[in-house]
Scaffold this active site. Structure first.
Site, PDB file in Angstrom:
ATOM      1  N   ARG A  82     -28.528   0.339   3.763  1.00 33.58           N
ATOM      2  CA  ARG A  82     -27.234   0.565   3.616  1.00 33.58           C
ATOM      3  C   ARG A  82     -26.416   0.136   2.384  1.00 33.58           C
ATOM      4  NH1 ARG A  82     -25.182   0.391   7.650  1.00 33.58           N
ATOM      5  NH2 ARG A  82     -26.143  -0.663   8.686  1.00 33.58           N
ATOM      6  N   TYR A 210     -33.145   4.527  -0.719  1.00 35.81           N
ATOM      7  CA  TYR A 210     -33.509   3.483   1.321  1.00 35.81           C
ATOM      8  C   TYR A 210     -33.150   3.702   1.974  1.00 35.81           C
ATOM      9  CZ  TYR A 210     -33.529  -0.737   4.069  1.00 35.81           C
ATOM     10  OH  TYR A 210     -33.502  -0.801   5.179  1.00 35.81           O
ATOM     11  N   LYS A 219     -29.944   8.675  10.227  1.00 31.13           N
ATOM     12  CA  LYS A 219     -27.652   7.799  10.211  1.00 31.13           C
ATOM     13  C   LYS A 219     -27.321   8.544   9.688  1.00 31.13           C
ATOM     14  CE  LYS A 219     -29.472   3.435  11.306  1.00 31.13           C
ATOM     15  NZ  LYS A 219     -29.324   3.102  12.371  1.00 31.13           N
ATOM     16  N   HIS A 239     -25.535   5.502  18.571  1.00 31.08           N
ATOM     17  CA  HIS A 239     -26.625   4.335  18.051  1.00 31.08           C
ATOM     18  C   HIS A 239     -27.004   3.651  19.377  1.00 31.08           C
ATOM     19  CE1 HIS A 239     -26.834   0.742  14.865  1.00 31.08           C
ATOM     20  NE2 HIS A 239     -27.494   1.858  14.714  1.00 31.08           N
ATOM     21  N   SER A 261     -27.291  -3.269  14.108  1.00 31.58           N
ATOM     22  CA  SER A 261     -28.670  -2.833  13.165  1.00 31.58           C
ATOM     23  C   SER A 261     -28.459  -4.695  13.226  1.00 31.58           C
ATOM     24  CB  SER A 261     -28.140  -2.555  12.247  1.00 31.58           C
ATOM     25  OG  SER A 261     -27.521  -1.852  11.973  1.00 31.58           O
ATOM     26  N   CYS A 263     -29.784  -6.276  15.166  1.00 30.94           N
ATOM     27  CA  CYS A 263     -29.663  -7.452  16.712  1.00 30.94           C
ATOM     28  C   CYS A 263     -31.051  -6.893  17.906  1.00 30.94           C
ATOM     29  CB  CYS A 263     -28.203  -6.921  17.643  1.00 30.94           C
ATOM     30  SG  CYS A 263     -26.852  -7.725  16.326  1.00 30.94           S
ATOM     31  N   GLY A 264     -31.920  -7.370  16.821  1.00 34.24           N
ATOM     32  CA  GLY A 264     -32.766  -6.885  18.461  1.00 34.24           C
ATOM     33  C   GLY A 264     -33.086  -5.314  19.472  1.00 34.24           C
ATOM     34  N   THR A 266     -35.077  -2.800  18.738  1.00 37.58           N
ATOM     35  CA  THR A 266     -36.306  -2.118  18.697  1.00 37.58           C
ATOM     36  C   THR A 266     -37.179  -3.164  19.552  1.00 37.58           C
ATOM     37  OG1 THR A 266     -36.077  -1.826  16.535  1.00 37.58           O
ATOM     38  CG2 THR A 266     -38.620  -2.009  17.457  1.00 37.58           C
ATOM     39  N   ASP A 290     -33.236   3.433  18.306  1.00 32.81           N
ATOM     40  CA  ASP A 290     -32.813   3.304  17.545  1.00 32.81           C
ATOM     41  C   ASP A 290     -31.380   4.066  18.137  1.00 32.81           C
ATOM     42  OD1 ASP A 290     -31.078   1.677  15.068  1.00 32.81           O
ATOM     43  OD2 ASP A 290     -31.183   4.337  13.855  1.00 32.81           O
ATOM     44  N   ARG A 379     -38.863  -2.724   5.787  1.00 32.47           N
ATOM     45  CA  ARG A 379     -38.900  -2.295   7.415  1.00 32.47           C
ATOM     46  C   ARG A 379     -40.688  -1.759   7.369  1.00 32.47           C
ATOM     47  NH1 ARG A 379     -33.794  -0.311   9.723  1.00 32.47           N
ATOM     48  NH2 ARG A 379     -32.373  -1.482   9.069  1.00 32.47           N
TER      49      ARG A 379
HETATM   50  C1  OXD Z   1     -29.852   0.132  10.538  1.00 26.99           C
HETATM   51  C2  OXD Z   1     -31.170   0.628  10.843  1.00 26.99           C
HETATM   52  O1  OXD Z   1     -29.488   0.023   9.727  1.00 26.99           O
HETATM   53  O2  OXD Z   1     -31.311   1.703  12.025  1.00 26.99           O
HETATM   54  O3  OXD Z   1     -29.237   0.286  11.523  1.00 26.99           O
HETATM   55  O4  OXD Z   1     -31.656   1.376   9.755  1.00 26.99           O
HETATM   56 MN    MN Z   2     -29.282   1.374  13.273  1.00 28.04          MN
END
Ligand code: OXD
Ligand code: MN
Length: 596
Positions: A82, A210, A219, A239, A261, A263-264, A266, A290, A379
């Site tokens: 991003r 991207y 987002k 988020h 983003s 930081c775990g 998932t 997310d 990703r």
């Molecule tokens: C982020 C994503 O960047 O979920 O937060 O892709």
């Molecule tokens: Mn995210």
């Protein structure tokens, strides 16, 4: 150009699609595509798109014996994350966007980006993607239409949203939808903008292919535009991951958790309980990893849906040890972006723990001295239904009731493992004061500490001061609001090592939270909130050093005084718009911290 005749495909469906047809016609006149394709979301359509992308090299076939239906996409090397500095919120007044956003006046923004869109689809196909964010029949869901010239975006949107015919039918019924216009353009970072027009429910994105810049449902719609919409409609677009924790008695508590983003989120959403917990019958159900949309239900509790249908997860670090559910999810029907490849054509990334790369994410022979095999922000895109812990409740149109909201960031020092806010106002301050080290999910320096309120710094579509007021407004005396907690999985010791094992062991912390929600677990009151003593958590089977116990469960008064001074400065930086209740809360805590 046969654009106009194809546009009438949707027009024949009913007059409430007139707004959509008019917009498609207008966009086609500006971008001048050779063809217009209305996406129906069918398997046949996907197969044809994938075949065309394989033929032109947009997708590289991975080993279909080991990874059936899976593909690799290599993005432009300058287009891997991003771009917050090129992302704008275009409200009539600068103050509405707030100091947390880059701002441009709507007319200037349209003029600037329309000049880039002018003729940009010549010789190309323009895809019209109707999509629904959230279960197709949920009152909490919202629809959008993305127009793009990227078939890669179409394939990803098909996984990440409810895309195609059912979404078009809902748009026809409702008449409203978010308009997202996207072109990959020349992929020139100097000709790249991601613009949001919240008042117009519109997004324009040019020059990037991207993820968060190009899959506009994610987002751009589900956070920036939706947060703005949620404010006027009385709900929250956050988020946050959503997970269900089911205890051995069969009770399920749903938890929504916000982390910046990479930081775990998932990993937490798909947590595998530690062995002893598994034996006792604890399970985790994944609703989302997310984004969370929530609003008060008839009983005053907050009910949440995951507006997405898939995961766009960070691949590096995903392994059978760190996240076996994610790894199991991505064995088939997955689009990998910017990972490395092994000699037998399997996807590979740092931290996978097996295999060896021969080709890196740029398609060059792998050389550890040149660059990692996978880009740190590589990703995977995969349907949520492929996750072994996926919960059918993710399809519940009513959403799931939230018992606890968790905020967290990467805080190597000061911040203990977990604490609970005293009440909603305090909890909103805890979220507003969140800080974290930056990660590779966005361009820019990594590992720099910045305030990232509610993990929404890059995603809030309006002034943070107004956003905090909106959060505070939920405490209206009628709602039965969730308890709010703060966690820090990333506390480090003097030697620079992480003090908490994290991953599955985070369930120990969730169990304590649920105990607090039920009024059963013990805690110690401090000026920053309620902290567990080490004994208040089930630590069976976890080895913690003396330093770890002290830092994870301790309260450092002097450090917190400094932190609260800095929080005060941060709140003041928003000027008079900042709600007084938050400033009062900060001052109250600072006073408590000063009385030893
Ligand atoms: C982020 C994503 O960047 O979920 O937060 O892709
Ligand atoms: Mn995210």
């Amino acid at each position: 150009m046969n654009a106009v005749s194809e546009v009438s495909i949707a027009g024949s469906a009913g007059s409430s699609l007139k707004a959509l047809n008019d917009w498609v016609t207008e966009v086609a006149a500006l971008t001048r595509p050779e063809r217009i394709h209305w996406c129906d979301g069918s398997d046949a359509e996907n197969a044809a798109l994938v075949a065309a992308m394989e033929a032109d090299g947009t997708l590289v076939r991975l080993n279909h014996d080991t990874h059936p239906g899976s593909w690799l996409h290599r993005s432009d090397p300058d287009d891997v994350a991003r771009v917050e500095h090129l992302t704008f919120v275009c409200t009539p007044e600068r103050d509405e966007a707030g100091p947390n956003n880059h701002w441009m006046a709507p007319a200037d923004a349209h003029a600037k980006i329309d000049a880039l869109f002018d003729g940009c689809m010549e010789g190309r196909t323009m895809y019209v993607i109707p999509y629904c964010m959230g279960p197709i029949d949920s009152p909490l869901s919202r629809c959008g239409v993305e127009i793009t010239d990227s078939p890669y975006v179409v394939a990803n949107m098909r996984i990440m949203t409810r895309m195609g015919a059912p979404a078009l039918a809902r748009i026809e019924r409702e008449g409203t939808f978010v308009k997202g216009l996207h072109s990959t353009g020349e992929l020139d970072p100097d000709r790249r903008f991601i613009m949001h027009f919240p008042e117009e429910l519109a997004i324009k994105s040019y020059g990037s292919g991207y993820g968060g810049n190009a899959l506009l449902g994610k987002k751009c719609h589900a956070l920036r535009i939706a947060s703005h919409q949620a404010r006027s409609e009385g709900w929250l677009a956050e988020h946050m991951l959503i997970l269900g924790v089911t205890n051995p008695q069969g009770e399920t508590h749903y938890i929504a958790a916000a982390f910046p983003s990479a930081c775990g989120k998932t990993n937490l959403a798909m947590l595998i309980p530690p062995e002893g917990y598994r034996r006792d019958g604890w399970t985790i159900n994944t609703i989302g990893d997310d984004i969370c949309w929530m609003r008060p239900g008839k009983d005053g509790r907050l009910y949440a849906i995951n507006p997405e249908a898939g995961f766009f997860g960070v691949a590096p670090g995903t392994s059978a040890k760190s996240n076996p559910s994610a790894l199991a999810s991505i064995q088939s029907n997955t689009i990998f972006t910017n990972v490395g490849v092994t000699a037998d054509n399997q996807p590979w990334w740092e931290g996978l723990g097996e295999g060896e790369p021969v080709t890196d994410w740029r398609g060059d022979p792998y050389d550890a001295d040149t660059r990692p095999a996978a880009h740190p922000n590589a990703r995977f895109t995969v349907s949520a239904k492929q996750c072994p812990s996926w919960s059918p409740e993710a399809e519940n149109p009513e959403g799931v009731p939230i018992s606890a909201i968790v905020f967290g960031g990467r805080r190597p020092s000061l911040v203990p493992l977990v604490f609970q806010a005293r009440d909603w106002t305090h909890g909103v301050l805890v979220g507003a004061a969140m800080g974290s080290e930056t990660t590779a999910a966005a361009t820019g320096a990594v590992g720099v500490m910045r305030r990232d309120p509610m993990a929404m710094k890059p995603f809030c579509g309006y002034n943070f001061a107004d956003y905090f007021s909106h959060w505070l407004s939920f405490d209206d005396g009628n709602n039965k609001l969730p308890q709010i907690f703060h966690v820090n999985w990333f506390r480090k010791g003097e030697g620079g090592d992480f003090l908490w094992p994290g991953f599955g062991d985070n369930l120990r912390v969730l169990e304590w939270m649920i105990g607090r929600v039920k009024g059963e677990a013990a805690a110690v009151e401090t000026p920053i909130g309620w902290l567990p003593a080490a004994e208040d958590l089930n630590l069976d089977g976890v080895e913690l050093t003396g330093e770890a116990r002290q830092k994870l469960f301790g309260f450092e008064r002097e450090g917190w005084k400094n932190e609260f001074d800095s929080i005060g400065e941060y709140l003041d930086s928003y000027g008079p718009r900042m709600p007084q209740a938050l400033k009062d809360e900060q001052k109250l805590i600072l006073v408590k911290l000063s009385v030893s």
